[in-house]
Motif scaffolding. Structure first.
Motif, PDB file in Angstrom:
ATOM      1  N   SER A  26       0.871  -1.169   0.000  1.00  0.00           N
ATOM      2  CA  SER A  26       0.000   0.000   0.000  1.00  0.00           C
ATOM      3  C   SER A  26       0.910   1.223   0.000  1.00  0.00           C
ATOM      4  CB  SER A  26      -0.864   0.008   1.257  1.00  0.00           C
ATOM      5  OG  SER A  26      -1.616  -1.163   1.340  1.00  0.00           O
ATOM      6  N   LYS A  27       0.620   2.212  -0.833  1.00  0.00           N
ATOM      7  CA  LYS A  27       1.463   3.401  -0.932  1.00  0.00           C
ATOM      8  C   LYS A  27       0.935   4.513  -0.046  1.00  0.00           C
ATOM      9  CE  LYS A  27       4.200   1.829  -4.169  1.00  0.00           C
ATOM     10  NZ  LYS A  27       5.647   1.700  -3.997  1.00  0.00           N
ATOM     11  N   THR A  28       1.820   5.336   0.437  1.00  0.00           N
ATOM     12  CA  THR A  28       1.425   6.528   1.187  1.00  0.00           C
ATOM     13  C   THR A  28       2.036   7.747   0.526  1.00  0.00           C
ATOM     14  OG1 THR A  28       1.585   7.669   3.294  1.00  0.00           O
ATOM     15  CG2 THR A  28       3.389   6.236   2.740  1.00  0.00           C
ATOM     16  N   ALA A  29       1.377   8.893   0.614  1.00  0.00           N
ATOM     17  CA  ALA A  29       1.872  10.088  -0.040  1.00  0.00           C
ATOM     18  C   ALA A  29       3.237  10.476   0.497  1.00  0.00           C
ATOM     19  CB  ALA A  29       0.888  11.241   0.173  1.00  0.00           C
ATOM     20  N   LYS A  30       4.084  11.056  -0.384  1.00  0.00           N
ATOM     21  CA  LYS A  30       5.430  11.420   0.043  1.00  0.00           C
ATOM     22  C   LYS A  30       5.406  12.644   0.951  1.00  0.00           C
ATOM     23  CE  LYS A  30       8.040   9.631  -3.871  1.00  0.00           C
ATOM     24  NZ  LYS A  30       9.005   9.937  -4.926  1.00  0.00           N
ATOM     25  N   ARG A  31       6.298  12.607   1.916  1.00  0.00           N
ATOM     26  CA  ARG A  31       6.478  13.760   2.786  1.00  0.00           C
ATOM     27  C   ARG A  31       7.835  13.650   3.444  1.00  0.00           C
ATOM     28  NH1 ARG A  31       3.583   9.897   5.365  1.00  0.00           N
ATOM     29  NH2 ARG A  31       2.142  10.276   3.682  1.00  0.00           N
ATOM     30  N   THR A  32       8.323  14.742   3.967  1.00  0.00           N
ATOM     31  CA  THR A  32       9.612  14.741   4.631  1.00  0.00           C
ATOM     32  C   THR A  32       9.415  14.667   6.124  1.00  0.00           C
ATOM     33  OG1 THR A  32      10.548  16.083   2.892  1.00  0.00           O
ATOM     34  CG2 THR A  32      11.748  16.036   4.956  1.00  0.00           C
ATOM     35  N   MET A  33      10.212  13.837   6.783  1.00  0.00           N
ATOM     36  CA  MET A  33      10.097  13.642   8.213  1.00  0.00           C
ATOM     37  C   MET A  33      11.242  14.346   8.925  1.00  0.00           C
ATOM     38  SD  MET A  33       7.505  11.737   7.892  1.00  0.00           S
ATOM     39  CE  MET A  33       7.263  11.154   9.539  1.00  0.00           C
ATOM     40  N   LYS A  34      10.955  14.824  10.103  1.00  0.00           N
ATOM     41  CA  LYS A  34      11.975  15.520  10.867  1.00  0.00           C
ATOM     42  C   LYS A  34      12.920  14.539  11.538  1.00  0.00           C
ATOM     43  CE  LYS A  34       8.902  19.375  11.900  1.00  0.00           C
ATOM     44  NZ  LYS A  34       8.249  20.140  12.970  1.00  0.00           N
ATOM     45  N   LYS A  35      14.165  14.992  11.702  1.00  0.00           N
ATOM     46  CA  LYS A  35      15.158  14.164  12.374  1.00  0.00           C
ATOM     47  C   LYS A  35      15.078  14.410  13.873  1.00  0.00           C
ATOM     48  CE  LYS A  35      19.302  14.291  10.694  1.00  0.00           C
ATOM     49  NZ  LYS A  35      20.662  14.725  10.387  1.00  0.00           N
ATOM     50  N   SER A  36      15.229  13.345  14.649  1.00  0.00           N
ATOM     51  CA  SER A  36      15.282  13.498  16.094  1.00  0.00           C
ATOM     52  C   SER A  36      16.230  12.473  16.663  1.00  0.00           C
ATOM     53  CB  SER A  36      13.893  13.321  16.716  1.00  0.00           C
ATOM     54  OG  SER A  36      13.497  11.995  16.602  1.00  0.00           O
ATOM     55  N   SER A  37      16.641  12.684  17.902  1.00  0.00           N
ATOM     56  CA  SER A  37      17.552  11.748  18.549  1.00  0.00           C
ATOM     57  C   SER A  37      16.869  11.131  19.745  1.00  0.00           C
ATOM     58  CB  SER A  37      18.819  12.470  18.996  1.00  0.00           C
ATOM     59  OG  SER A  37      19.668  11.594  19.701  1.00  0.00           O
ATOM     60  N   LEU A  38      16.710   9.794  19.699  1.00  0.00           N
ATOM     61  CA  LEU A  38      15.970   9.103  20.746  1.00  0.00           C
ATOM     62  C   LEU A  38      16.848   8.278  21.660  1.00  0.00           C
ATOM     63  CD1 LEU A  38      12.646   7.493  19.531  1.00  0.00           C
ATOM     64  CD2 LEU A  38      13.030   8.951  21.487  1.00  0.00           C
ATOM     65  N   GLY A  39      18.099   8.109  21.311  1.00  0.00           N
ATOM     66  CA  GLY A  39      18.925   7.159  22.043  1.00  0.00           C
ATOM     67  C   GLY A  39      18.935   7.385  23.539  1.00  0.00           C
ATOM     68  N   HIS A 309      -6.243  18.190  12.290  1.00  0.00           N
ATOM     69  CA  HIS A 309      -6.023  16.923  12.981  1.00  0.00           C
ATOM     70  C   HIS A 309      -5.959  15.782  11.959  1.00  0.00           C
ATOM     71  CE1 HIS A 309      -8.073  19.106  16.603  1.00  0.00           C
ATOM     72  NE2 HIS A 309      -6.829  19.509  16.418  1.00  0.00           N
ATOM     73  N   TYR A 310      -6.716  14.697  12.184  1.00  0.00           N
ATOM     74  CA  TYR A 310      -6.659  13.582  11.241  1.00  0.00           C
ATOM     75  C   TYR A 310      -7.533  13.788  10.009  1.00  0.00           C
ATOM     76  CZ  TYR A 310      -3.787  10.581  14.178  1.00  0.00           C
ATOM     77  OH  TYR A 310      -2.747  10.038  14.890  1.00  0.00           O
ATOM     78  N   ARG A 311      -8.193  14.913   9.914  1.00  0.00           N
ATOM     79  CA  ARG A 311      -8.864  15.224   8.658  1.00  0.00           C
ATOM     80  C   ARG A 311      -7.833  15.592   7.588  1.00  0.00           C
ATOM     81  NH1 ARG A 311     -11.853  17.741  12.465  1.00  0.00           N
ATOM     82  NH2 ARG A 311     -11.019  19.807  11.945  1.00  0.00           N
ATOM     83  N   ASP A 312      -6.621  15.883   8.037  1.00  0.00           N
ATOM     84  CA  ASP A 312      -5.526  16.154   7.111  1.00  0.00           C
ATOM     85  C   ASP A 312      -4.968  14.829   6.599  1.00  0.00           C
ATOM     86  OD1 ASP A 312      -3.330  17.895   5.952  1.00  0.00           O
ATOM     87  OD2 ASP A 312      -2.159  16.547   7.226  1.00  0.00           O
ATOM     88  N   TYR A 313      -4.938  14.661   5.289  1.00  0.00           N
ATOM     89  CA  TYR A 313      -4.532  13.395   4.668  1.00  0.00           C
ATOM     90  C   TYR A 313      -3.130  12.978   5.088  1.00  0.00           C
ATOM     91  CZ  TYR A 313      -3.336  10.151   0.882  1.00  0.00           C
ATOM     92  OH  TYR A 313      -2.925   9.061   0.162  1.00  0.00           O
ATOM     93  N   GLU A 314      -2.193  13.916   5.062  1.00  0.00           N
ATOM     94  CA  GLU A 314      -0.808  13.584   5.383  1.00  0.00           C
ATOM     95  C   GLU A 314      -0.683  13.111   6.832  1.00  0.00           C
ATOM     96  OE1 GLU A 314       1.434  13.585   3.113  1.00  0.00           O
ATOM     97  OE2 GLU A 314       0.376  14.662   1.539  1.00  0.00           O
ATOM     98  N   ARG A 316      -3.009  11.867   8.715  1.00  0.00           N
ATOM     99  CA  ARG A 316      -3.705  10.586   8.880  1.00  0.00           C
ATOM    100  C   ARG A 316      -2.818   9.431   8.414  1.00  0.00           C
ATOM    101  NH1 ARG A 316      -7.829  12.221   6.622  1.00  0.00           N
ATOM    102  NH2 ARG A 316      -7.862  11.178   4.607  1.00  0.00           N
ATOM    103  N   ASN A 317      -2.102   9.641   7.324  1.00  0.00           N
ATOM    104  CA  ASN A 317      -1.223   8.578   6.848  1.00  0.00           C
ATOM    105  C   ASN A 317      -0.062   8.331   7.806  1.00  0.00           C
ATOM    106  OD1 ASN A 317      -2.616   7.717   4.640  1.00  0.00           O
ATOM    107  ND2 ASN A 317      -1.482   8.954   3.165  1.00  0.00           N
TER     108      ASN A 317
END
Length: 485
Positions: A26-39, A309-314, A316-317
């Protein structure tokens, strides 16, 4: 449905226009994700687990930091007054909870809804779909039934019905790959993802139907087919069609659609690690481990930060991606979910829970409820879970005690509904209301294969970055060697 990501499904069949080696993701629309440090944060959570500390001790900056004043040892919270701020329902909630304890009558309705869901699935397949239509649904014709079998050992009759029906569909839709007449058609590095999925399903079904000789013969032939596929593909990169495996995980802000594909691929490969006599390509365990650890630093969008909120497609994905990440260690809910494996997922589900309920989509809400249930919570001991299950059952009631009669907000009377969408309704709904009996992590199980992959990769790299370990499981890793590794 309008969304491209669906609960557990692969949208059936090979992606139109895809190369032969591409899978039916299943495909999801492209978007850029932010970098974070969880270690450091994950280490802190681990220390809290051991020491019985509280989330309040952690930094409150950033979504990856748990900003909730709650004892981590109390995963399930029954009293709504004890919910942390970001877990609470907003004012003027579209579906308010009664505030009453979970009743026997409500549990009876939930049990009925589970049985209804399986009945509707089986009746739809039998009475409304020809074999040709079932074949067109492809992987999901099996997936929709085998998902119902997972962790359902507490209801043997139900479990048996699901397993037998899934086996029937597997032999139908995947028979082409073991048919001698089609050998030349599927020779080469083609239909790779589907064949991996079918083989994983076959192994699970064999474990549950060990006396089924037809299934056993099919599984043996499919192992030969997949082993030859690995030879034809030559490398894991070609099997997965992902490019350079040494480079793909270096980009920390990767678009969500390839990440979602990696998640599905990691699950399919882990399933295949349970199959005896399968010669997995070099780097298989590394891919599974790398996907899992890559996600530690992958920040998800929170619904509260988006005006719609989740009415936004991006946004929600993002939820679809998060729920599928959670299936990597559990094999779609076969095994219990552990908060220490991925604390950021627990936080995401809890803090976005009421935004999913606010949006009101059956599919999405069932995934959130399902994941809280996988942590071991129940309607009796968790307020959010109880509230969410009541909402799901209210949709079932309004649809006349039917899942297939239920219409999402974007469906209208007279719309032509696809077979996949009709199947997807009870398939999804069952996961939201079923009472689970989690399968043990033992040699040969999905969970054992996942743990072993992390253990083996850590040992080869000289690191200690592993999860889901116990002394018992460590001993099992040493005594259980996978064929072909």
């Amino acid at each position: 449905m309008s969304d491209k990501l669906h609960h557990r499904g692969s949208a059936g069949g090979q992606t139109p226009g895809a190369s032969p080696s591409q899978s039916s993701y299943s495909k999801t629309a492209k978007r850029t994700m932010k970098k974070s440090s969880l270690g450091c944060w994950c280490l802190a959570v681990g220390l809290l687990v051991l020491g019985g500390g509280s989330f309040a001790q952690l930094s409150k900056k950033g979504h990856k930091k748990i900003n909730s004043d709650v004892d981590i040892s109390k995963i399930c919270i029954n009293d709504p007054n004890h919910l942390p701020e970001y877990w609470r329902p907003p004012k003027n909630m579209r579906f308010e909870d009664s505030g009453l304890p979970w009743s026997q009558e409500e549990q009876a309705m939930a049990d009925e809804a589970v049985q209804t869901g399986l009945d509707e699935l089986l009746n739809f397949y039998e009475k409304n779909m020809t074999k040709i239509r079932i074949k067109k649904v492809g992987v999901d014709a099996v997936n929709s039934l085998i998902d119902e079998a997972y962790a359902s050992g507490n209801n043997p009759a139900y479990h048996q019905r699901a397993v037998v029906a899934a086996t029937k569909h597997l032999l139908l839709v995947a028979g082409q790959y073991v048919d001698e007449e089609n050998e030349k058609k599927y020779r080469g590095c083609v239909h790779t993802y589907d064949r991996l999925k079918y083989l994983g399903y076959a192994q699970y079904l064999i474990n549950n139907l060990p006396q089924d000789e037809e299934l056993r013969d099919f599984q043996k032939k499919l192992v030969l087919s997949v082993n030859q596929m690995f030879v034809d593909c030559t490398t894991l990169e070609n099997v997965l069609d992902v490019g350079d495996l040494k480079a793909i995980f270096l980009k920390k802000n990767e678009h969500a659609d390839p990440v979602f594909e990696w998640v599905l691929q990691a699950i399919a490969l882990t399933d295949c690690l349970t199959v005896p006599d399968l010669n997995m390509p070099e780097g298989t365990e590394e891919f599974v481990a790398n996907v899992w650890h890559y996600l530690d630093s992958y920040e998800l969008f929170y619904a509260r930060d988006q005006p719609k909120h989740y009415r936004d497609y991006e946004t929600r994905n993002q939820a679809w991606l998060a729920t599928h990440i959670a299936y990597i260690p559990t094999g779609y809910g076969r095994h219990v979910q552990r908060i220490e494996d991925a604390p950021y997922l627990y936080k995401y589900i809890r803090e976005n829970y009421y935004y999913a309920l606010e949006y009101g989509m059956l599919d999405l809400m069932c995934e959130f409820v399902d994941l809280i249930r996988q942590y071991g919570c129940t309607e009796e001991n968790d307020y959010q879970l109880r509230h969410g299950t009541r909402f799901i059952l209210s949709l079932y009631e309004k649809a006349g005690h039917s899942w297939m009669n239920y219409k999402e907000h974007n469906e209208k009377d007279g719309d032509v509904i696809s077979d996949y969408t009709m199947i997807h309704k009870p398939w999804t709904a069952i996961s939201g209301v079923i009472q689970r009996e989690f399968e043990p992590i033992v040699p040969g199980s999905y969970g054992f294969a996942f743990e072993r992959a992390l253990e083996n990769v850590a040992a080869r790299s000289g690191t200690k970055k592993t999860t889901r370990k116990t002394k018992k499981h460590k001993a099992g890793v040493q005594n259980h060697v996978r064929q072909g590794s």
